[in-house]
Design an enzyme around this catalytic site. Sequence first.
Site, short mmCIF file in Angstrom:
data_model
loop_
_atom_site.label_atom_id
_atom_site.label_comp_id
_atom_site.label_asym_id
_atom_site.label_seq_id
_atom_site.Cartn_x
_atom_site.Cartn_y
_atom_site.Cartn_z
N ARG A 48 115.15 18.49 23.02
CA ARG A 48 115.82 19.07 24.23
C ARG A 48 116.71 17.71 24.27
NH1 ARG A 48 112.11 20.12 29.27
NH2 ARG A 48 111.32 17.82 29.18
N LYS A 64 118.26 18.26 30.72
CA LYS A 64 117.71 17.23 31.64
C LYS A 64 118.26 15.94 31.86
CE LYS A 64 112.76 15.74 32.40
NZ LYS A 64 112.53 16.82 33.51
N GLU A 86 113.80 27.78 39.70
CA GLU A 86 112.77 26.61 39.65
C GLU A 86 112.36 25.83 40.89
OE1 GLU A 86 113.54 23.30 36.96
OE2 GLU A 86 114.96 24.62 36.20
#
Length: 389
Positions: free
Chosen positions: A134, A236, A272
């Site tokens: 990620r 992220k 989210e």
Amino acid sequence: MILRRFFSSSFRLVSSSSSSSSSKLGGGCHRDGFRAVSSMPEPCQSSPLSDDESCDFDWDSLGFGLMPTDYMYIMKCSKDGKFERGQMSRYGNIELSPSAGVLNYGQGLFEGLKAYRKKDGGFRLFRPDQNALRMMTGAERMCMPSPSIEQFVDAVKQITIANRRWVPPLGKGSLYIRPLLIGTGPVLGLAPAPEYTFLIYASPVRNYFKEGSAPLNLYVENEFVRASRGGTGGVKTISNYAPVLKAITRAKSRGFSDVLYLDSVNKRDLEEVSSCNIFLVKGNVISTPATNGTILPGVTRKSIIEIARDRGYEVEERAINMEELFDAHEVFCTGTAVGVAPVGSITCMDRRIEYQTGADTTCQELYSTLVGIQTGTIEDKMGWTVEIS
């Protein structure tokens, strides 16, 4: 042997004016970009190298706040964008150029994963390769070089070993590990930084939310949005998180645990929560918003989907209209920090919807399975864990 090898040299990162010291940190990075300084007091006075040492701490009082551990890990890039062998340093403040890319243009990423103590005294990591992947995806989006999967996982192992006395006893929490990838090179015009630093620190933690293991109360945010199409919601990056503070602060002042965001276009579909993904349960069907570029592909999210399917649930990854909140039997959130957290209620359009929680729920079943795999009380048939002796 591993500890002796990595701790045989000095832990202090000296001034970047020393060329010999610079080479120990990977070499080739701009000498004014970054250095660690020792202005922060060391959290422990004793060395963590002895196997019989342990922290004198009331683990039952542990929450989710920063508790500095003994060491951090630092690895810098060379001029060709390659990350070389890193080094441990005593935990302390860092020094950056005022024109560092991360300070001026937010060129930075972070990850979060945990180390767990096993019954036999060893340690276990949960899917660190997924965090590495990620970060690599995020680095490509943010025009940054990134450590390889092997470098990432090895660094996480090292930070766990170095701070092993801070890993809470089984059932009392975990060691939260925070890798950072930041543009430390100086830049004035809008452009990628000329150098980068990969840094990891750690802190023992327990429950993320102040409610502990009690059900959460969420508020559907219809003014602020978390991410937009074509943006960076799916990686992220550090720049995703400060913009949600306004909504979180407002929600918590009204007594809610956190905020559930809607899509930025129609403000109709669920996205989210501020720090975690969301799932709805209705009968044997579990639904969660698809990761379409605006939603972070959580490692815990991915793991829960695989566990649920393995246990016979039908899992849907799709667009979920907020009206479906009124028909769901259960709702829960997932994330590295939060684990698997039950949701007791959601307030949507001034209507409070309550959900099933407690024993014999799907949430509890999935939570128990996940934690069992992470801590070693359930056999890891998935091959997800990494053992550290």
